[in-house]
Scaffold this motif. Structure first.
Motif, mmCIF file in Angstrom:
data_model
loop_
_atom_site.group_PDB
_atom_site.id
_atom_site.type_symbol
_atom_site.label_atom_id
_atom_site.label_comp_id
_atom_site.label_asym_id
_atom_site.label_seq_id
_atom_site.Cartn_x
_atom_site.Cartn_y
_atom_site.Cartn_z
ATOM 1 N N LYS A 61 0.885 -0.895 0.565
ATOM 2 C CA LYS A 61 -0.273 -0.133 0.306
ATOM 3 C C LYS A 61 0.921 1.085 0.015
ATOM 4 C CE LYS A 61 -3.801 -2.326 1.735
ATOM 5 N NZ LYS A 61 -3.675 -3.650 2.421
ATOM 6 N N LEU A 62 2.239 1.153 0.731
ATOM 7 C CA LEU A 62 2.606 2.756 1.012
ATOM 8 C C LEU A 62 3.670 2.635 -0.358
ATOM 9 C CD1 LEU A 62 4.706 1.859 3.938
ATOM 10 C CD2 LEU A 62 3.411 3.847 3.034
ATOM 11 N N SER A 63 3.672 1.236 -1.109
ATOM 12 C CA SER A 63 4.517 1.383 -2.237
ATOM 13 C C SER A 63 3.382 2.257 -4.058
ATOM 14 C CB SER A 63 5.215 -0.061 -2.462
ATOM 15 O OG SER A 63 5.625 -0.357 -4.369
ATOM 16 N N TYR A 64 2.979 1.524 -3.203
ATOM 17 C CA TYR A 64 2.005 2.204 -4.217
ATOM 18 C C TYR A 64 1.633 3.730 -4.601
ATOM 19 C CZ TYR A 64 -3.127 1.980 -6.892
ATOM 20 O OH TYR A 64 -3.962 3.035 -7.715
ATOM 21 N N PHE A 65 1.030 4.055 -3.256
ATOM 22 C CA PHE A 65 1.310 5.210 -2.680
ATOM 23 C C PHE A 65 2.475 6.202 -3.513
ATOM 24 C CE2 PHE A 65 1.983 9.153 -0.254
ATOM 25 C CZ PHE A 65 0.736 9.935 -0.511
ATOM 26 N N PHE A 66 3.365 6.022 -3.352
ATOM 27 C CA PHE A 66 4.475 6.654 -3.402
ATOM 28 C C PHE A 66 4.593 6.227 -5.157
ATOM 29 C CE2 PHE A 66 5.925 5.665 0.986
ATOM 30 C CZ PHE A 66 6.233 6.791 1.664
ATOM 31 N N GLU A 67 4.240 5.564 -5.818
ATOM 32 C CA GLU A 67 4.389 5.614 -7.124
ATOM 33 C C GLU A 67 3.533 6.518 -7.408
ATOM 34 O OE1 GLU A 67 3.789 1.438 -8.450
ATOM 35 O OE2 GLU A 67 5.374 0.447 -7.456
ATOM 36 N N SER A 68 2.533 6.369 -6.955
ATOM 37 C CA SER A 68 1.487 7.670 -7.367
ATOM 38 C C SER A 68 2.027 8.889 -7.514
ATOM 39 C CB SER A 68 0.086 7.502 -6.849
ATOM 40 O OG SER A 68 0.201 7.648 -5.684
ATOM 41 N N VAL A 69 2.591 9.351 -6.502
ATOM 42 C CA VAL A 69 2.980 10.761 -5.951
ATOM 43 C C VAL A 69 4.344 10.531 -7.166
ATOM 44 C CG1 VAL A 69 4.205 12.145 -4.375
ATOM 45 C CG2 VAL A 69 2.830 10.530 -3.145
ATOM 46 N N GLN A 70 5.000 9.914 -7.671
ATOM 47 C CA GLN A 70 5.795 9.820 -8.014
ATOM 48 C C GLN A 70 5.230 9.735 -9.970
ATOM 49 O OE1 GLN A 70 8.723 6.714 -8.729
ATOM 50 N NE2 GLN A 70 10.252 7.347 -9.646
ATOM 51 N N ASN A 71 4.056 9.182 -10.823
ATOM 52 C CA ASN A 71 3.643 9.326 -11.212
ATOM 53 C C ASN A 71 2.871 10.930 -11.983
ATOM 54 O OD1 ASN A 71 5.076 8.054 -12.449
ATOM 55 N ND2 ASN A 71 3.234 6.424 -11.581
ATOM 56 N N GLU A 72 3.042 11.735 -10.682
ATOM 57 C CA GLU A 72 2.433 12.856 -10.511
ATOM 58 C C GLU A 72 0.856 12.495 -10.367
ATOM 59 O OE1 GLU A 72 3.430 16.205 -12.683
ATOM 60 O OE2 GLU A 72 5.587 16.174 -12.179
ATOM 61 N N ASP A 73 0.443 11.838 -9.893
ATOM 62 C CA ASP A 73 -0.732 11.345 -10.492
ATOM 63 C C ASP A 73 -1.725 11.637 -8.529
ATOM 64 O OD1 ASP A 73 -3.553 9.812 -10.734
ATOM 65 O OD2 ASP A 73 -2.904 7.833 -9.989
ATOM 66 N N SER A 74 -2.028 12.652 -7.791
ATOM 67 C CA SER A 74 -3.015 12.891 -6.411
ATOM 68 C C SER A 74 -3.484 13.054 -7.056
ATOM 69 C CB SER A 74 -2.579 14.657 -6.421
ATOM 70 O OG SER A 74 -2.826 15.139 -7.801
ATOM 71 N N THR A 75 -5.059 12.228 -7.463
ATOM 72 C CA THR A 75 -6.381 11.510 -8.133
ATOM 73 C C THR A 75 -6.432 10.683 -6.730
ATOM 74 O OG1 THR A 75 -5.791 10.658 -9.493
ATOM 75 C CG2 THR A 75 -6.923 12.564 -9.555
ATOM 76 N N LEU A 76 -5.049 9.444 -6.399
ATOM 77 C CA LEU A 76 -5.798 8.644 -5.664
ATOM 78 C C LEU A 76 -6.316 8.475 -4.855
ATOM 79 C CD1 LEU A 76 -4.638 5.498 -5.248
ATOM 80 C CD2 LEU A 76 -2.365 6.855 -4.448
ATOM 81 N N LEU A 77 -7.808 7.468 -4.253
ATOM 82 C CA LEU A 77 -8.392 7.627 -3.517
ATOM 83 C C LEU A 77 -8.086 6.430 -2.315
ATOM 84 C CD1 LEU A 77 -11.414 8.818 -4.703
ATOM 85 C CD2 LEU A 77 -9.723 9.894 -3.326
ATOM 86 N N PHE A 78 -8.041 6.377 -1.097
ATOM 87 C CA PHE A 78 -8.114 5.628 -0.087
ATOM 88 C C PHE A 78 -8.981 5.072 0.262
ATOM 89 C CE2 PHE A 78 -3.616 6.511 -0.444
ATOM 90 C CZ PHE A 78 -3.085 6.165 -0.719
ATOM 91 N N PRO A 79 -9.617 3.266 0.244
ATOM 92 C CA PRO A 79 -11.090 3.047 1.556
ATOM 93 C C PRO A 79 -10.687 3.563 2.778
ATOM 94 C CG PRO A 79 -9.242 1.417 1.116
ATOM 95 C CD PRO A 79 -8.390 2.572 0.042
ATOM 96 N N THR A 80 -12.284 4.244 3.703
ATOM 97 C CA THR A 80 -12.336 4.773 4.817
ATOM 98 C C THR A 80 -13.228 3.664 5.537
ATOM 99 O OG1 THR A 80 -14.384 5.491 4.173
ATOM 100 C CG2 THR A 80 -12.308 7.236 4.110
ATOM 101 N N ASN A 81 -12.798 2.537 5.279
ATOM 102 C CA ASN A 81 -13.938 1.560 5.495
ATOM 103 C C ASN A 81 -13.043 0.448 6.381
ATOM 104 O OD1 ASN A 81 -13.607 1.014 3.784
ATOM 105 N ND2 ASN A 81 -15.751 0.383 3.254
ATOM 106 N N GLU A 82 -11.742 0.350 6.406
ATOM 107 C CA GLU A 82 -10.853 -0.729 6.812
ATOM 108 C C GLU A 82 -10.911 -1.399 7.840
ATOM 109 O OE1 GLU A 82 -7.781 -3.179 5.063
ATOM 110 O OE2 GLU A 82 -8.730 -1.850 4.116
#
Length: 160
Positions: A61-82
């Motif tokens: 999950k952390l890797s996925y987030f950092f890859e999205s930041v690296q690709n300048e994708d700030s539209t990433l959403l995370f679930p709130t009901n984990e």
């Protein structure tokens, strides 16, 4: 909060493995019961597999987030009901960082547009170019001065 809960999850699993290993050692030393040793070994393997899955899940999950930041994708959403509290706290933290990145991008674009407008409306001719001579920006005043409608390279300013 995220670190403390993750720390608790790791310590709990390690302590559980230690207690099971000590109980197995005690059983061998006291009464030589190998049935309990086999059962405890199976429990140890299950706990280790669970620990590895837990850590890999968090790391993915952390890797996925950092890859999205690296690709300048700030539209990433995370679930709130984990269901996992640690993961839910992690998602909340990543969502907060992501919204701050989005806000910084918006502010940066607004500032860039402001400076673009300012450069375009100044009466002095202004040209910016990179190290290879390609024009990054040329306002209308400089185009009017040199008599060109389009200015793409600094070599266009040379007189024949």
């Amino acid at each position: 909060m995220i670190g403390r809960n993750l720390y608790f999850q790791l310590v709990f699993r390690v302590l559980l493995m230690s207690v099971i290993a000590m109980a197995a050692g005690y059983c061998i030393a006291v009464n030589g019961s190998f049935a309990f040793v086999i059962i405890s070994l199976a429990c140890e393997i299950l706990i280790i597999v669970n620990l590895v899955k837990y850590l890999n899940s968090t790391n993915r999950k952390l890797s996925y987030f950092f890859e999205s930041v690296q690709n300048e994708d700030s539209t990433l959403l995370f679930p709130t009901n984990e269901s996992n509290r640690t993961i839910q706290e992690l998602f909340q933290g990543l969502t907060k960082v992501n919204s701050q990145i989005q806000q910084l991008k918006i502010e940066s674009r607004q500032q860039e547009q402001y400076f673009q407008t300012l450069l375009e409306n100044v009466a002095t001719g202004i040209v910016t170019f990179n190290s290879k001579g390609f024009v990054l920006h040329a306002n209308s005043a400089v185009k009017k001065i040199v008599g060109l409608h389009i200015l793409t390279h600094i070599n266009q300013l040379e007189k024949d």
